[in-house]
Structures are given as structure tokens and as C-alpha cells.
Design a protein around this motif. Structure first.
Motif, PDB file in Angstrom:
ATOM      1  N   MET A   1       0.895  -1.192  -0.154  1.00 18.04           N
ATOM      2  CA  MET A   1      -0.147   0.012  -0.085  1.00 18.04           C
ATOM      3  C   MET A   1       0.861   1.151  -0.106  1.00 18.04           C
ATOM      4  N   ASN A   2       0.673   2.178  -0.911  1.00  9.30           N
ATOM      5  CA  ASN A   2       1.141   3.383  -0.732  1.00  9.30           C
ATOM      6  C   ASN A   2       0.660   4.303   0.083  1.00  9.30           C
ATOM      7  N   LEU A   3       1.570   5.202   0.868  1.00 10.45           N
ATOM      8  CA  LEU A   3       1.286   5.950   1.670  1.00 10.45           C
ATOM      9  C   LEU A   3       2.054   7.365   1.463  1.00 10.45           C
ATOM     10  N   GLU A   4       1.410   8.554   1.792  1.00  7.57           N
ATOM     11  CA  GLU A   4       2.159   9.289   1.845  1.00  7.57           C
ATOM     12  C   GLU A   4       2.967   9.772   3.041  1.00  7.57           C
ATOM     13  N   GLU A  84       1.578  -9.529   4.500  1.00  6.33           N
ATOM     14  CA  GLU A  84       0.314  -8.886   4.510  1.00  6.33           C
ATOM     15  C   GLU A  84       0.461  -7.425   4.758  1.00  6.33           C
ATOM     16  N   ASN A  85       1.178  -6.944   5.397  1.00  4.02           N
ATOM     17  CA  ASN A  85       1.238  -5.314   5.948  1.00  4.02           C
ATOM     18  C   ASN A  85       2.638  -4.838   5.550  1.00  4.02           C
ATOM     19  N   VAL A  86       2.669  -4.271   4.237  1.00  5.70           N
ATOM     20  CA  VAL A  86       3.587  -3.499   3.767  1.00  5.70           C
ATOM     21  C   VAL A  86       3.073  -2.240   3.428  1.00  5.70           C
ATOM     22  N   PHE A  87       3.976  -1.202   3.705  1.00  7.15           N
ATOM     23  CA  PHE A  87       3.523   0.188   3.355  1.00  7.15           C
ATOM     24  C   PHE A  87       4.888   1.009   2.677  1.00  7.15           C
ATOM     25  N   ASN A  88       4.352   1.457   1.585  1.00 11.52           N
ATOM     26  CA  ASN A  88       5.611   1.975   0.567  1.00 11.52           C
ATOM     27  C   ASN A  88       5.468   3.412   0.850  1.00 11.52           C
TER      28      ASN A  88
END
Length: 101
Positions: A1-4, A84-88
Motif C-alpha cells: 500500500m502506498n502512503l504519503e 500482508e502489511n507492507v507500506f511504501n
């Protein structure tokens, strides 16, 4: 998931299971990094996969690189490996205005 950046950092700070991974090269990592981050260079190919597979998949991973492209690729690889929980971090370290080491 991409996050600012703001959401990525605040979510990490409130995540007791959060781990930051820097997928840049060792030279890039040594020239400046987000505090507490692990360096696992995605350019190492299979070596990257070996290192990532040693990580605890129940944790939440906050991934960054210089501009957000390598880390997006790393997140994709990690998801394929069962994370499951990776944040770009969108924009990567080059746009980072948070704390650095």
C-alpha cells in the motif's frame, strides 16, 4: 500500500509491530537514513529475498528507497512472499522531511 509521508510516519510511530526497511544500496543508506531502519538492498536480487524471508511476517513493514520506485517493487515482492502489511513511502527518502541519522 502506498502512503504519503505524513500518514506513513504517523502510522509507523503508532505501530508497536512496525519495522522500517530501507531498500537502497549500502552507500545510499550510509549517507543518510530514517532512524531505526534496516538496510536490505533490493539490488541484491536473490540476496534480498533471502534476507526478507528471515523477517517475521506478522510484523508491519514500512518500506522506502530514494524516490519510491524500488520500495514499491520491494513491497510487491514481499507481498508475493506472504507479507500482508507492507507500506511504501511515496516519494522516498529524497522527499523525506522527517528525522534522519
Amino acid at each position: 500500500m502506498n502512503l504519503e509521508q505524513k500518514e506513513w510516519w504517523s502510522q509507523f510511530l503508532n505501530d508497536e509491530h512496525g519495522i522500517i526497511i530501507d531498500v537502497r544500496t549500502e552507500d545510499e543508506f550510509e549517507s543518510g537514513k530514517i532512524p531505526g531502519s534496516l538496510n536490505i538492498d533490493i539490488y541484491k536480487g536473490q540476496g534480498f529475498i533471502y534476507r526478507v524471508e528471515e523477517l517475521d511476517k506478522s510484523k508491519n513493514f514500512y518500506v522506502y528507497c530514494a524516490a519510491g520506485v524500488r520500495s514499491a517493487n520491494a513491497c510487491g515482492v514481499m507481498q508475493q512472499l506472504g507479507f500482508e502489511n507492507v507500506f511504501n513511502l511515496v516519494g522516498g527518502f529524497s522527499n523525506w522531511d522527517g528525522p534522519t541519522d
